[in-house]
Design an enzyme around this catalytic site. Sequence first.
Site, mmCIF file in Angstrom:
data_model
loop_
_atom_site.group_PDB
_atom_site.id
_atom_site.type_symbol
_atom_site.label_atom_id
_atom_site.label_comp_id
_atom_site.label_asym_id
_atom_site.label_seq_id
_atom_site.Cartn_x
_atom_site.Cartn_y
_atom_site.Cartn_z
ATOM 1 N N TYR A 91 39.583 45.443 53.276
ATOM 2 C CA TYR A 91 38.543 46.404 53.620
ATOM 3 C C TYR A 91 38.688 47.685 52.809
ATOM 4 O O TYR A 91 39.744 47.974 52.241
ATOM 5 C CB TYR A 91 38.539 46.704 55.131
ATOM 6 C CG TYR A 91 39.690 47.546 55.615
ATOM 7 C CD1 TYR A 91 39.580 48.930 55.716
ATOM 8 C CD2 TYR A 91 40.895 46.964 55.994
ATOM 9 C CE1 TYR A 91 40.633 49.706 56.177
ATOM 10 C CE2 TYR A 91 41.954 47.733 56.456
ATOM 11 C CZ TYR A 91 41.814 49.095 56.547
ATOM 12 O OH TYR A 91 42.862 49.855 56.991
ATOM 13 N N CYS A 92 37.589 48.407 52.751
ATOM 14 C CA CYS A 92 37.559 49.738 52.138
ATOM 15 C C CYS A 92 36.641 50.583 53.024
ATOM 16 O O CYS A 92 36.480 50.287 54.203
ATOM 17 C CB CYS A 92 37.084 49.668 50.685
ATOM 18 S SG CYS A 92 35.394 49.073 50.474
ATOM 19 N N ARG A 93 36.047 51.590 52.473
ATOM 20 C CA ARG A 93 35.184 52.454 53.294
ATOM 21 C C ARG A 93 33.866 51.766 53.639
ATOM 22 O O ARG A 93 33.449 51.732 54.784
ATOM 23 C CB ARG A 93 34.921 53.784 52.575
ATOM 24 C CG ARG A 93 34.260 54.814 53.466
ATOM 25 C CD ARG A 93 34.189 56.187 52.837
ATOM 26 N NE ARG A 93 32.975 56.431 52.085
ATOM 27 C CZ ARG A 93 31.768 56.568 52.603
ATOM 28 N NH1 ARG A 93 31.596 56.447 53.896
ATOM 29 N NH2 ARG A 93 30.729 56.810 51.854
ATOM 30 N N GLY A 95 32.755 48.590 51.875
ATOM 31 C CA GLY A 95 32.715 47.183 51.509
ATOM 32 C C GLY A 95 32.576 46.889 50.030
ATOM 33 O O GLY A 95 32.710 45.741 49.613
ATOM 34 N N ILE A 119 35.267 50.035 56.790
ATOM 35 C CA ILE A 119 35.840 50.678 57.972
ATOM 36 C C ILE A 119 34.830 51.591 58.680
ATOM 37 O O ILE A 119 34.998 51.900 59.866
ATOM 38 C CB ILE A 119 37.143 51.434 57.615
ATOM 39 C CG1 ILE A 119 37.958 51.719 58.884
ATOM 40 C CG2 ILE A 119 36.844 52.679 56.803
ATOM 41 C CD1 ILE A 119 39.375 52.189 58.625
#
Length: 128
Positions: A91-93, A95, A119
């Site tokens: 995951y990242c901020r 996607g 996230i």
Amino acid sequence: MKFYLKILSGLFIILLACDKNVKFNNDNIYNISPIKVLDIYNKQNIALIDVRTEREYRYGHIPNSKLIPLEKLHQSMSEIEKMKEKKIIIYCRTGRRSLIATQFLRDQGFDALNMKNGIVMWDGPISK
């Protein structure tokens, strides 16, 4: 020396993003919703990888996730190799970076999934 390593890492990411085999269409990537990740979070043997920056990670991350910034992904393959027996959720901020990382790891033979929308859509626990 650190300056050159940062430049090389950046170039790697640019080359990876420009590679004709990297597909950014969400239909071609293995995605999992944040709701589904939350559902399996405590039930299955998963590894969570956060590909954001250290600064973003410090502001809040999913508990027990491992920070491996996208630009350091290729340098961390020996560490990721230890997770190969698990389903890896990246995951990242929002996607986008995790989409790149997911495709890269799947190409390396890992069972990796992208947490769609990142996230920002996570309703589970957050550690700081």
